[in-house]
Scaffold this motif. Structure first.
Motif, mmCIF file in Angstrom:
data_model
loop_
_atom_site.group_PDB
_atom_site.id
_atom_site.type_symbol
_atom_site.label_atom_id
_atom_site.label_comp_id
_atom_site.label_asym_id
_atom_site.label_seq_id
_atom_site.Cartn_x
_atom_site.Cartn_y
_atom_site.Cartn_z
ATOM 1 N N ASP B 159 0.882 -1.253 -0.117
ATOM 2 C CA ASP B 159 0.182 0.058 0.105
ATOM 3 C C ASP B 159 0.969 1.344 0.094
ATOM 4 O OD1 ASP B 159 -1.959 2.180 0.495
ATOM 5 O OD2 ASP B 159 -2.639 1.336 2.253
ATOM 6 N N PRO B 160 1.148 1.713 -1.037
ATOM 7 C CA PRO B 160 2.093 2.793 -1.183
ATOM 8 C C PRO B 160 1.785 4.312 -0.481
ATOM 9 C CG PRO B 160 1.598 2.244 -3.505
ATOM 10 C CD PRO B 160 0.666 1.487 -2.282
ATOM 11 N N SER B 161 0.326 4.383 -0.085
ATOM 12 C CA SER B 161 0.056 5.389 0.891
ATOM 13 C C SER B 161 0.535 5.323 2.334
ATOM 14 C CB SER B 161 -1.523 5.344 1.028
ATOM 15 O OG SER B 161 -1.996 4.384 1.900
ATOM 16 N N GLN B 162 1.097 4.100 2.552
ATOM 17 C CA GLN B 162 1.582 3.895 3.910
ATOM 18 C C GLN B 162 3.327 4.491 3.835
ATOM 19 O OE1 GLN B 162 0.047 3.081 6.736
ATOM 20 N NE2 GLN B 162 -1.938 2.790 5.799
ATOM 21 N N VAL B 163 3.607 4.889 2.924
ATOM 22 C CA VAL B 163 4.978 4.912 2.605
ATOM 23 C C VAL B 163 5.744 5.840 3.776
ATOM 24 C CG1 VAL B 163 5.216 7.153 1.184
ATOM 25 C CG2 VAL B 163 6.772 5.342 0.754
ATOM 26 N N LYS B 164 5.109 6.655 4.664
ATOM 27 C CA LYS B 164 5.584 7.445 5.543
ATOM 28 C C LYS B 164 6.177 6.557 6.746
ATOM 29 C CE LYS B 164 3.157 11.615 5.194
ATOM 30 N NZ LYS B 164 1.839 12.532 5.906
ATOM 31 N N LEU B 165 5.534 5.292 6.831
ATOM 32 C CA LEU B 165 5.919 4.415 7.868
ATOM 33 C C LEU B 165 7.367 4.052 7.451
ATOM 34 C CD1 LEU B 165 3.282 1.750 8.172
ATOM 35 C CD2 LEU B 165 4.171 3.013 10.068
ATOM 36 N N LEU B 166 7.997 4.275 6.490
ATOM 37 C CA LEU B 166 9.328 3.868 6.215
ATOM 38 C C LEU B 166 10.342 4.783 6.907
ATOM 39 C CD1 LEU B 166 9.083 3.147 1.914
ATOM 40 C CD2 LEU B 166 9.707 1.620 4.142
ATOM 41 N N ASN B 167 10.156 5.681 7.408
ATOM 42 C CA ASN B 167 10.685 6.637 8.277
ATOM 43 C C ASN B 167 11.011 5.826 9.535
ATOM 44 O OD1 ASN B 167 11.100 8.396 6.533
ATOM 45 N ND2 ASN B 167 9.593 9.634 7.055
ATOM 46 N N LEU B 168 10.048 5.372 10.161
ATOM 47 C CA LEU B 168 10.042 4.536 11.172
ATOM 48 C C LEU B 168 11.051 3.397 11.090
ATOM 49 C CD1 LEU B 168 8.806 4.510 14.349
ATOM 50 C CD2 LEU B 168 7.209 2.870 13.140
ATOM 51 N N LYS B 199 11.567 4.044 -0.629
ATOM 52 C CA LYS B 199 11.473 5.557 -0.640
ATOM 53 C C LYS B 199 11.854 6.128 -1.819
ATOM 54 C CE LYS B 199 12.967 6.001 4.257
ATOM 55 N NZ LYS B 199 14.243 6.564 5.110
ATOM 56 N N GLY B 200 12.335 5.380 -2.723
ATOM 57 C CA GLY B 200 12.670 6.039 -4.101
ATOM 58 C C GLY B 200 14.012 6.456 -4.067
ATOM 59 N N LYS B 201 14.773 6.333 -3.258
ATOM 60 C CA LYS B 201 16.105 7.136 -3.083
ATOM 61 C C LYS B 201 17.295 6.446 -3.933
ATOM 62 C CE LYS B 201 15.083 9.802 1.004
ATOM 63 N NZ LYS B 201 15.514 10.105 2.554
ATOM 64 N N ASP B 202 17.247 6.572 -5.300
ATOM 65 C CA ASP B 202 18.102 6.036 -6.167
ATOM 66 C C ASP B 202 19.670 6.072 -5.818
ATOM 67 O OD1 ASP B 202 15.939 4.932 -7.501
ATOM 68 O OD2 ASP B 202 15.706 6.345 -8.866
ATOM 69 N N LEU B 203 19.846 7.231 -5.512
ATOM 70 C CA LEU B 203 21.523 7.587 -5.170
ATOM 71 C C LEU B 203 21.831 6.891 -4.069
ATOM 72 C CD1 LEU B 203 21.431 11.322 -6.319
ATOM 73 C CD2 LEU B 203 22.235 9.362 -7.554
ATOM 74 N N GLU B 204 20.806 6.676 -3.160
ATOM 75 C CA GLU B 204 21.376 6.119 -1.793
ATOM 76 C C GLU B 204 21.505 4.567 -2.086
ATOM 77 O OE1 GLU B 204 22.133 6.389 2.015
ATOM 78 O OE2 GLU B 204 21.897 8.056 0.801
ATOM 79 N N VAL B 205 20.481 4.089 -3.068
ATOM 80 C CA VAL B 205 20.670 2.706 -3.467
ATOM 81 C C VAL B 205 22.018 2.462 -4.087
ATOM 82 C CG1 VAL B 205 19.534 1.042 -4.896
ATOM 83 C CG2 VAL B 205 18.195 2.348 -3.438
ATOM 84 N N LEU B 206 22.280 3.401 -4.828
ATOM 85 C CA LEU B 206 23.712 3.344 -5.611
ATOM 86 C C LEU B 206 24.844 3.289 -4.801
ATOM 87 C CD1 LEU B 206 24.158 3.008 -8.669
ATOM 88 C CD2 LEU B 206 24.236 5.623 -8.736
#
Lengths: 179, 881
Positions: B159-168, B199-206
């Motif tokens: 459920d992409p709407s729950q993406v905020k939980l990823l900060n946790l 989170k969609g942070k590609d640079l971080e993934v790299l």
């Protein structure tokens, strides 16, 4: 052209071109589930551009990782198979190479596999890839009952290739440390 | 009730367990009931529930287990046993509830972990996260923190709407990372990658990938993928190129594919931008230039590698295929023009170099599909020498087969005689296949079976012939199933399907081969019922296996696998519903009729008499039947309904009669009731009930005689014999008629008497004649070619030997039939035709003329058949001389 990619549970629904082959066993879902759940990095599929599954390898890593004395931390080839129409193209070799690389990544001492004593074609292929018969496991297979060759190939961690030698050339299945 | 495990209870449980192990479920149930009378124990009651489930009594099993749960058990052994029962009933929802209550009463690590696993088995991400977090808070143990992070990832994926939980998740992950050794480093990296990816942070993934090259075997490829995603194709390409050159001796196939993919995506990127007509010309040019550069680099690298003397044959071949793939994509995207001169010689070269590889034409699938007719013509011409008349070795055979495959790919069919000759030659050139091997020549049979379908018998016979020659080639069998299905040879389809040794999950993916036939299925097709059971068994147990695997994936922190398992479950469950729909649709037809009221009286009657039936299993069959009327819950009835056929009714009846046969006073009443029931049920499935009524009659006679009522018995015997005789006739005729209706299976088996019966009973003379004629005509072209003196004909016939023998056998019988006076009289005075003519408002003269016309037409057909038969006989006499 072929791509190697991770084995997915969904592949069970499209691996018939490989698994209808008489030499390839089809197991219960729990079998595949266990391998994918525990050793996903050891499970790869060879796929054609049109999405056909051409072959796959299932394996695992087991033993005592940090025990330098036992030297039994190793990769194991549980199943490697290629669909008949894609044989003789080096696919099995590529899949085995992948599994060996994964074992090197895990810092394993060797890679081993079991093969029916009568399966001369497969034994020849494994020998060509650097595997050698380590020992015989008497009556390892059932239906029909047959001995298995336990074949091994040393990985870089075993510089002196000591894991390829044993005093006991013949053992019973119950004596196997790993299954 | 007690949960105490006394020695007595333990002994009884062991006894029940042994009975279950040996699949003696009825005895086990009896033992449970006897033991429960003596000892009021919850363990025994749980065991009873388990046995009931095994007997298919799911509702009753659930009621018993609910009774156990209501006693609020806390004993772990008992809870484990309850778990097994609820899992086998596929009631994970109830299991969750049970564990939640247990955790609430007794919040220990063990009960909490059990609850987590239970939610995980049910793919309930929200609840599993809550419980993991609660466990972490309660016990301050970071292992629960990992479970919480994984659960959050799954929630966010779902459920992409729950993406905020990823900060946790990141917060928790920091704590996990500080405690080295908590989980293996590779899994830790993967988990971090999952979080950053979500989170969609590609640079971080790299960054993570670059730092993990030592830990992840495919880190570089994944890095290249991220660069590709960021449209940094040159960087991606250089990474892959580096890998590719490094691994020249033993190629990692993924590297090649990825290499080409990156090049293509570069081109695609520029095309997309062109399409968008961007204002910024500089950027556009830059991207187009980048694409061009990528192609040039790719082509140059692949060409060099493919010609390198140190490269293995397979490596060179892979390079060639990569080039073709590249070309195909570029042409498809209209990015490469005037390529014919460039590409055709390469295709020719490839086919020539690798024609010994069975997949040589399939390898070129993509690039061949973009060729124009002219280009194909040129290609065919260039390898014309492959189509040589004389094949003396395997190498020649491979070349010819490559040509044949190419010819059929471009719809340029060859003469059947030539193909069969080639096949025959291949049999002499190739050694018998070893276990698991296929014959090279099998491809000819596959081609023939797909292209020579004017009569389905030709491919069928050829495939039947080819399978023993190449017994491990399952493609031949699959093709034969496909062919049988066109002529609706249901029994043969099942025969071949069973020979494929299909197991477990394969029932799910291959079941369509036989379940498609379910549309024609009626209750009597027991073979399909068996197939359906195997599939149903898979569906019943796979979910339990999958739940187990999901728990294992959590234990090893493989989040991606959990999601993979969830996708698999979703897919298979959808398939189950489809499967259920297929099977249920037949029963729903009945249900519809029930709702319409047309069977109301019957079901009421059956319902009223249900109490008379004491056999538990068989009563359930009837109960299910009635449930359809009340509540058409397909899932609930699915399993047992697939077993449902009239045979069950027969068993039911016989069991019932036998049970009461010794009681002479009850015999008459019993028989009367049985006969009433079955006479009412005639409307449900009239033909079979008729048949079994005959069997029942006989059984009744035996019962009456056994009970000593000689007078009544003799009277009944006489009636029964009469009924049996009548039914025997109907049954045999029906069977043949069904065979005719379902396909022309009789061609393989029929003999004159059968034919007569079909013709007389089915009252469908013309279709049968037409069918026979069609079949004969299908055989004739080969026989005619023999008259022209073609050398190949005898060889062709040798392949056809089996069918010709059958045709001759059949045609002899058929000729006899056609010369049979009784049969001819029947044809001339067909009562059905007469009745039809009677209904036409014509005067008597015209009616007579019409009748004469029909008779003449029929006689004409017979004449035509006789000619065909004579033609076959004369041609085949050479063969059998």
């Amino acid at each position: 052209m072929t791509s190697l990619r991770c084995f997915s549970m969904l592949d069970l629904l499209k691996f018939n071109k490989v698994n209808l082959d008489i030499l390839t066993e089809t197991y219960n879902v729990s079998f595949y589930g266990k391998y994918l759940a525990k050793w996903p990095e050891y499970c790869k599929v060879a796929e054609s551009p049109s999405g056909d599954i051409q072959g796959y390898v299932l394996g695992k890593v087991e033993g005592d990782k940090s025990n330098e004395e036992k030297k039994n931390w190793h990769g194991h080839v549980t199943a490697v198979t290629v669909a008949p129409s894609y044989r003789r193209q080096g696919l099995a070799k590529a899949l085995m190479k992948y599994l060996e690389d994964t074992t090197i990544m895990h810092n394993g001492f060797f890679v081993d596999l079991f093969v029916r004593k009568s399966n001369e074609v497969a034994i020849g292929m494994y020998e060509g890839m650097g595997y050698r018969v380590y020992r015989t496991v008497v009556n390892y297979y059932s239906q029909p009952e047959e001995d298995a060759y336990d074949m091994r190939k040393a990985m870089p961690r075993d510089k002196d290739k000591v894991t390829l030698y044993t005093d006991r050339n013949c053992i019973s299945p119950s004596e196997l440390e790993f299954h | 009730m007690s949960t105490e495990m006394t020695p007595g209870v333990e002994r009884k449980l062991r006894l029940i367990h042994d009975l279950i192990e040996s699949k003696q479920f009825k005895k086990a149930l009896k033992q449970c009931n006897t033991s429960l009378k003596k000892s009021d124990n919850l363990m025994l009651l749980t065991m009873k529930s388990f046995v009931l489930q095994k007997l298919g009594e799911e509702q009753e099993s659930l009621a018993v287990i609910e009774d156990v749960i209501n006693h609020n058990p806390t004993n772990q052994t008992l809870l484990d046993l309850i778990t097994i029962v609820l899992k086998s009933l596929n009631r994970y929802d109830r299991l969750n509830q049970l564990y939640a209550e247990a955790f609430k009463r007794n919040p220990t690590r063990e009960s909490g972990e059990t609850l987590f696993n239970s939610y995980a088995s049910n793919f309930n991400y929200d609840e599993q996260y809550k419980i993991a977090f609660q466990l972490y808070k309660t016990f301050n143990d970071l292992k629960y923190c990992i479970l919480a992070v994984e659960s959050i990832c799954l929630i966010a994926m779902h459920d992409p709407s729950q993406v905020k939980l990823l900060n946790l998740a990141t917060l928790f992950f920091g704590k996990i990372k500080q405690n080295k050794g908590l989980i293996p480093i590779a899994e830790l990296v993967e988990l971090e990658l999952v979080i950053e990816n979500l989170k969609g942070k590609d640079l971080e993934v790299l960054r993570i990938l670059q730092e993990s090259r030592e830990v992840l075997s495919d880190a570089i490829i994944r890095e290249a993928e991220v660069h590709q995603k960021l449209k940094n194709n040159i960087k991606a390409l250089s990474l892959i190129k580096e890998l590719m050159i490094k691994e020249e001796v033993t190629p990692n196939l993924t590297v090649f594919t990825k290499y080409v993919d990156i090049v293509i995506s570069g081109i695609q990127g520029s095309v997309d931008i062109q399409a968008q007509e961007l204002q910024c010309k500089d950027l556009l040019e830059e991207i187009v230039e980048e694409g061009k550069t990528a192609v040039v680099i790719a082509y140059s690298v692949l060409s060099t590698l493919s010609k390198s003397p140190s490269s293995s044959r397979n490596f060179k071949r892979t390079c060639q295929l990569a080039i073709f793939h590249l070309f195909a994509c570029l042409i498809e995207k209209n990015y490469l023009h005037n390529y014919t001169e460039l590409i055709l010689p390469k295709i020719q070269e490839y086919i020539r170099d690798y024609c010994d590889i069975p997949s040589v034409i399939e390898d070129l699938k993509n690039v061949l599909s973009i060729l124009t007719d002219d280009e194909v013509g040129k290609l065919m011409e260039s390898i014309q020498d492959f189509n040589m008349p004389d094949v003396t070795g395997i190498k020649d055979l491979c070349k010819v087969l490559a040509y044949v495959k190419l010819a059929y790919k471009f719809a340029k069919p060859l003469d059947l005689g030539i193909l069969l000759n080639l096949y025959k030659k291949s049999l002499t050139l190739e050694a018998s296949p070893k276990k698991g091997e296929h014959r090279l020549g099998d491809i000819i049979m596959m081609i023939v079976s797909k292209h020579f379908t004017s009569t389905h018998y030709v491919p069928q016979v050829l495939l039947e012939h080819a399978i023993p020659q190449s017994p491990y080639n399952y493609f031949l069998k699959l093709q034969l199933i496909n062919n049988y299905s066109k002529t609706e040879f249901t029994k043969k389809i099942i025969e071949v399907y069973e020979s494929l040794d299909i197991k477990s999950v394969q029932h799910e993916s291959l079941g369509y081969l036989v379940f498609g036939e379910l549309n024609d299925w009626r209750l009597w097709k027991t073979d399909l019922s068996k197939m359906s059971n195997s599939s149903e068994k898979f569906h019943r147990y796979y979910a339990i296996d999958l739940a187990e695997s999901t728990n294992q994936a959590y234990q090893h922190h493989h989040v991606a696998q959990v999601l993979d398992f969830a996708n698999f479950k979703h897919k298979v469950d959808s398939s189950l519903y489809f499967h259920m729909t297929q099977i249920s649709s037949i029963y729903m037809e009945l249900a519809k009729k029930l709702q319409e009221g047309s069977y109301k009286m019957n079901t009421d009657f059956i319902h009223k008499n249900l109490s008379e039936f004491t056999e538990t299993f068989d009563t359930n069959v009837l109960n299910d039947y009635l449930k359809i009327k009340e509540k058409p819950n397909t899932r609930e009835i699915f399993g047992r309904w697939s077993n449902m056929h009239v045979f069950d009714f027969e068993r039911l009846a016989i069991a019932f009669i036998c049970e009461h046969s010794s009681e002479s006073t009850k015999t008459q009443t019993t028989l009367q009731k049985m006969q009433e029931v079955f006479s009412q049920m005639q409307n449900v499935n009239s033909f079979y009930i008729e048949c079994y009524k005959g069997i029942l009659d006989t059984m009744s006679v035996l019962c009456v005689l056994k009970a000593g009522d000689l007078e009544n018995g003799t009277k009944l015997m006489s009636n029964a014999l009469e009924t049996m005789e009548k039914l025997k006739k109907i049954a045999s005729e029906f069977e043949l008629f069904q065979r005719f209706k379902n396909g022309q299976e009789f061609v393989y088996e029929c003999f004159m008497d059968d034919l007569k019966k079909i013709a007389f009973s089915a009252n469908c003379f013309e279709p049968i004649i037409a069918m026979v004629l069609n079949f004969l005509k299908g055989m004739v072209p080969q026989s005619k070619s023999s008259k022209k003196g073609k050398k190949t004909t005898v060889d062709t016939f040798s392949v056809y030997k089996g069918v010709i023998a059958r045709v001759i056998e059949m045609s002899e019988s058929f000729l006899q039939l056609l010369q049979n006076e009784e049969f001819l009289r029947y044809i001339d005075s067909d009562s059905k035709i007469q009745r039809e003519i009677e209904q036409i408002p014509l005067d008597e003269v015209n009616k007579a003329e019409k009748m004469a016309e029909i008779i003449q037409a029929r006689r004409g057909l017979i004449k035509e058949i006789c000619v065909e038969i004579h033609s076959i006989k004369s041609s085949s006499s050479t063969l059998f001389r």
